[in-house]
Design a protein around this motif. Structure first.
Motif, PDB file in Angstrom:
ATOM      1  N   PRO A 227      47.855  -5.231  -3.234  1.00 25.46           N
ATOM      2  CA  PRO A 227      46.520  -4.682  -3.010  1.00 25.46           C
ATOM      3  C   PRO A 227      46.483  -3.811  -1.757  1.00 25.46           C
ATOM      4  CG  PRO A 227      46.585  -7.007  -2.415  1.00 25.46           C
ATOM      5  CD  PRO A 227      47.928  -6.666  -2.985  1.00 25.46           C
ATOM      6  N   PHE A 228      45.632  -2.783  -1.788  1.00 25.54           N
ATOM      7  CA  PHE A 228      45.468  -1.929  -0.612  1.00 25.54           C
ATOM      8  C   PHE A 228      44.003  -1.558  -0.462  1.00 25.54           C
ATOM      9  CE2 PHE A 228      45.876   1.170  -3.988  1.00 25.54           C
ATOM     10  CZ  PHE A 228      44.950   2.142  -3.650  1.00 25.54           C
ATOM     11  N   MET A 229      43.632  -1.225   0.765  1.00 26.32           N
ATOM     12  CA  MET A 229      42.281  -0.772   1.054  1.00 26.32           C
ATOM     13  C   MET A 229      42.383   0.339   2.092  1.00 26.32           C
ATOM     14  SD  MET A 229      38.922  -2.938   2.305  1.00 26.32           S
ATOM     15  CE  MET A 229      39.239  -4.220   1.120  1.00 26.32           C
ATOM     16  N   VAL A 230      41.755   1.464   1.813  1.00 22.59           N
ATOM     17  CA  VAL A 230      41.720   2.586   2.747  1.00 22.59           C
ATOM     18  C   VAL A 230      40.371   2.550   3.440  1.00 22.59           C
ATOM     19  CG1 VAL A 230      41.866   5.094   3.003  1.00 22.59           C
ATOM     20  CG2 VAL A 230      43.210   3.936   1.212  1.00 22.59           C
TER      21      VAL A 230
ATOM     22  N   ARG B 183      38.530 -10.655   6.022  1.00 20.79           N
ATOM     23  CA  ARG B 183      39.231  -9.565   6.702  1.00 20.79           C
ATOM     24  C   ARG B 183      38.732  -8.223   6.200  1.00 20.79           C
ATOM     25  NH1 ARG B 183      44.014 -12.957   5.629  1.00 20.79           N
ATOM     26  NH2 ARG B 183      44.104 -11.760   3.741  1.00 20.79           N
ATOM     27  N   GLU B 184      38.178  -8.193   4.986  1.00 22.86           N
ATOM     28  CA  GLU B 184      37.726  -6.933   4.414  1.00 22.86           C
ATOM     29  C   GLU B 184      36.420  -6.425   5.014  1.00 22.86           C
ATOM     30  OE1 GLU B 184      38.734  -9.564   2.384  1.00 22.86           O
ATOM     31  OE2 GLU B 184      40.707  -8.700   2.178  1.00 22.86           O
ATOM     32  N   LEU B 185      35.626  -7.309   5.594  1.00 22.08           N
ATOM     33  CA  LEU B 185      34.378  -6.880   6.230  1.00 22.08           C
ATOM     34  C   LEU B 185      34.665  -6.697   7.722  1.00 22.08           C
ATOM     35  CD1 LEU B 185      31.325  -6.321   6.179  1.00 22.08           C
ATOM     36  CD2 LEU B 185      30.975  -8.760   6.535  1.00 22.08           C
ATOM     37  N   VAL B 186      34.740  -5.464   8.139  1.00 21.15           N
ATOM     38  CA  VAL B 186      35.065  -5.164   9.531  1.00 21.15           C
ATOM     39  C   VAL B 186      33.826  -4.573  10.192  1.00 21.15           C
ATOM     40  CG1 VAL B 186      36.563  -3.853  11.064  1.00 21.15           C
ATOM     41  CG2 VAL B 186      37.467  -4.749   8.911  1.00 21.15           C
ATOM     42  N   CYS B 187      33.403  -5.211  11.253  1.00 19.03           N
ATOM     43  CA  CYS B 187      32.226  -4.743  11.974  1.00 19.03           C
ATOM     44  C   CYS B 187      32.611  -3.592  12.911  1.00 19.03           C
ATOM     45  CB  CYS B 187      31.624  -5.870  12.803  1.00 19.03           C
ATOM     46  SG  CYS B 187      30.988  -7.206  11.802  1.00 19.03           S
ATOM     47  N   ARG B 188      31.757  -2.593  12.943  1.00 16.61           N
ATOM     48  CA  ARG B 188      31.911  -1.468  13.864  1.00 16.61           C
ATOM     49  C   ARG B 188      30.928  -1.704  15.005  1.00 16.61           C
ATOM     50  NH1 ARG B 188      29.610   3.168  11.222  1.00 16.61           N
ATOM     51  NH2 ARG B 188      31.505   3.388  10.039  1.00 16.61           N
ATOM     52  N   LEU B 189      31.453  -1.951  16.194  1.00 14.23           N
ATOM     53  CA  LEU B 189      30.594  -2.184  17.339  1.00 14.23           C
ATOM     54  C   LEU B 189      30.353  -0.876  18.075  1.00 14.23           C
ATOM     55  CD1 LEU B 189      32.185  -5.480  18.669  1.00 14.23           C
ATOM     56  CD2 LEU B 189      30.202  -5.223  17.186  1.00 14.23           C
ATOM     57  N   LEU B 190      29.116  -0.563  18.296  1.00 11.65           N
ATOM     58  CA  LEU B 190      28.739   0.679  18.969  1.00 11.65           C
ATOM     59  C   LEU B 190      28.450   0.350  20.426  1.00 11.65           C
ATOM     60  CD1 LEU B 190      26.323   1.900  16.168  1.00 11.65           C
ATOM     61  CD2 LEU B 190      28.728   2.509  16.461  1.00 11.65           C
ATOM     62  N   LEU B 191      29.505   0.310  21.230  1.00 12.01           N
ATOM     63  CA  LEU B 191      29.357  -0.089  22.626  1.00 12.01           C
ATOM     64  C   LEU B 191      29.506   1.094  23.558  1.00 12.01           C
ATOM     65  CD1 LEU B 191      31.512  -3.315  22.413  1.00 12.01           C
ATOM     66  CD2 LEU B 191      29.047  -3.123  22.241  1.00 12.01           C
TER      67      LEU B 191
ATOM     68  N   LEU C  80      44.261 -11.397  -6.981  1.00 13.54           N
ATOM     69  CA  LEU C  80      43.937  -9.979  -7.019  1.00 13.54           C
ATOM     70  C   LEU C  80      42.518  -9.734  -7.529  1.00 13.54           C
ATOM     71  CD1 LEU C  80      47.275  -8.389  -8.298  1.00 13.54           C
ATOM     72  CD2 LEU C  80      46.415  -8.524  -5.968  1.00 13.54           C
ATOM     73  N   LYS C  81      42.004 -10.631  -8.363  1.00 10.31           N
ATOM     74  CA  LYS C  81      40.632 -10.458  -8.856  1.00 10.31           C
ATOM     75  C   LYS C  81      39.635 -10.567  -7.706  1.00 10.31           C
ATOM     76  CE  LYS C  81      41.239 -12.142 -13.559  1.00 10.31           C
ATOM     77  NZ  LYS C  81      40.834 -13.179 -14.530  1.00 10.31           N
ATOM     78  N   ARG C  82      39.858 -11.556  -6.840  1.00  8.60           N
ATOM     79  CA  ARG C  82      38.947 -11.727  -5.707  1.00  8.60           C
ATOM     80  C   ARG C  82      39.022 -10.521  -4.777  1.00  8.60           C
ATOM     81  NH1 ARG C  82      38.996 -16.360  -0.993  1.00  8.60           N
ATOM     82  NH2 ARG C  82      37.355 -15.393   0.221  1.00  8.60           N
ATOM     83  N   PHE C  83      40.245 -10.041  -4.506  1.00 11.07           N
ATOM     84  CA  PHE C  83      40.403  -8.866  -3.644  1.00 11.07           C
ATOM     85  C   PHE C  83      39.634  -7.685  -4.230  1.00 11.07           C
ATOM     86  CE2 PHE C  83      42.420  -4.779  -2.959  1.00 11.07           C
ATOM     87  CZ  PHE C  83      42.353  -4.680  -1.578  1.00 11.07           C
ATOM     88  N   SER C  84      39.827  -7.424  -5.513  1.00 10.80           N
ATOM     89  CA  SER C  84      39.164  -6.279  -6.149  1.00 10.80           C
ATOM     90  C   SER C  84      37.647  -6.417  -6.102  1.00 10.80           C
ATOM     91  CB  SER C  84      39.626  -6.140  -7.598  1.00 10.80           C
ATOM     92  OG  SER C  84      40.993  -5.816  -7.632  1.00 10.80           O
TER      93      SER C  84
ATOM     94  N   GLY D  65      42.574  -0.563  -4.266  1.00 11.01           N
ATOM     95  CA  GLY D  65      43.242  -0.720  -5.548  1.00 11.01           C
ATOM     96  C   GLY D  65      44.462  -1.605  -5.412  1.00 11.01           C
ATOM     97  N   VAL D  66      45.278  -1.572  -6.452  1.00 16.24           N
ATOM     98  CA  VAL D  66      46.521  -2.344  -6.472  1.00 16.24           C
ATOM     99  C   VAL D  66      47.627  -1.388  -6.893  1.00 16.24           C
ATOM    100  CG1 VAL D  66      47.741  -4.290  -7.507  1.00 16.24           C
ATOM    101  CG2 VAL D  66      45.281  -4.454  -7.066  1.00 16.24           C
ATOM    102  N   GLU D  67      48.665  -1.322  -6.107  1.00 14.48           N
ATOM    103  CA  GLU D  67      49.816  -0.453  -6.390  1.00 14.48           C
ATOM    104  C   GLU D  67      51.061  -1.320  -6.447  1.00 14.48           C
ATOM    105  OE1 GLU D  67      51.622   3.075  -7.311  1.00 14.48           O
ATOM    106  OE2 GLU D  67      49.485   2.882  -6.874  1.00 14.48           O
ATOM    107  N   LYS D  68      51.718  -1.351  -7.593  1.00 18.09           N
ATOM    108  CA  LYS D  68      52.939  -2.150  -7.785  1.00 18.09           C
ATOM    109  C   LYS D  68      52.720  -3.611  -7.385  1.00 18.09           C
ATOM    110  CE  LYS D  68      55.945   1.807  -7.186  1.00 18.09           C
ATOM    111  NZ  LYS D  68      56.990   2.456  -6.417  1.00 18.09           N
ATOM    112  N   GLY D  69      51.562  -4.133  -7.737  1.00 19.85           N
ATOM    113  CA  GLY D  69      51.250  -5.524  -7.472  1.00 19.85           C
ATOM    114  C   GLY D  69      50.747  -5.827  -6.074  1.00 19.85           C
TER     115      GLY D  69
END
Length: 93
Positions: free
Chosen positions: A32-35, A85-93, A1-5, A26-30
């Motif tokens: 991890p989540f990302m919006v 997985r956390e770095l998501v590229c946005r392709l402008l095609l 969880l430290k690396r995720f945060s 954040g982390v909810e009930k153990g």
């Protein structure tokens, strides 16, 4: 969880037209989540599965935009693991 945060915090600091925005994490009930920003369109994986070859100029455009995203990530947050997985590229095609 430290690396995720750590990586979520670093990814949230990135601003580029080629990187999906991270709105919250954040982390909810153990767990991890990302919006992240909701993107419309087709993902690259689905496009690559379609039959037929991609035109060379289209491939060059994709590679160029991914390179710009990685350059931004490296310049602004060098401690971010380059491809996660956390770095998501946005392709402008």
């Amino acid at each position: 969880l430290k690396r995720f945060s750590r990586e979520a915090r670093n990814a949230a600091r990135l601003t580029s037209p080629h990187i999906v925005e991270v709105h919250d994490y954040g982390v909810e009930k153990g767990s991890p989540f990302m919006v992240m920003e909701l993107l419309k369109g087709q993902d690259l994986k689905a496009r690559l599965k379609r039959p037929g070859r991609l035109p060379l100029d289209y491939i060059a455009l994709i590679v160029n935009q991914i390179a710009k995203a990685l350059h931004t990530a490296d310049r602004k947050s060098p401690r971010l693991t380059p491809v996660t997985r956390e770095l998501v590229c946005r392709l402008l095609l």
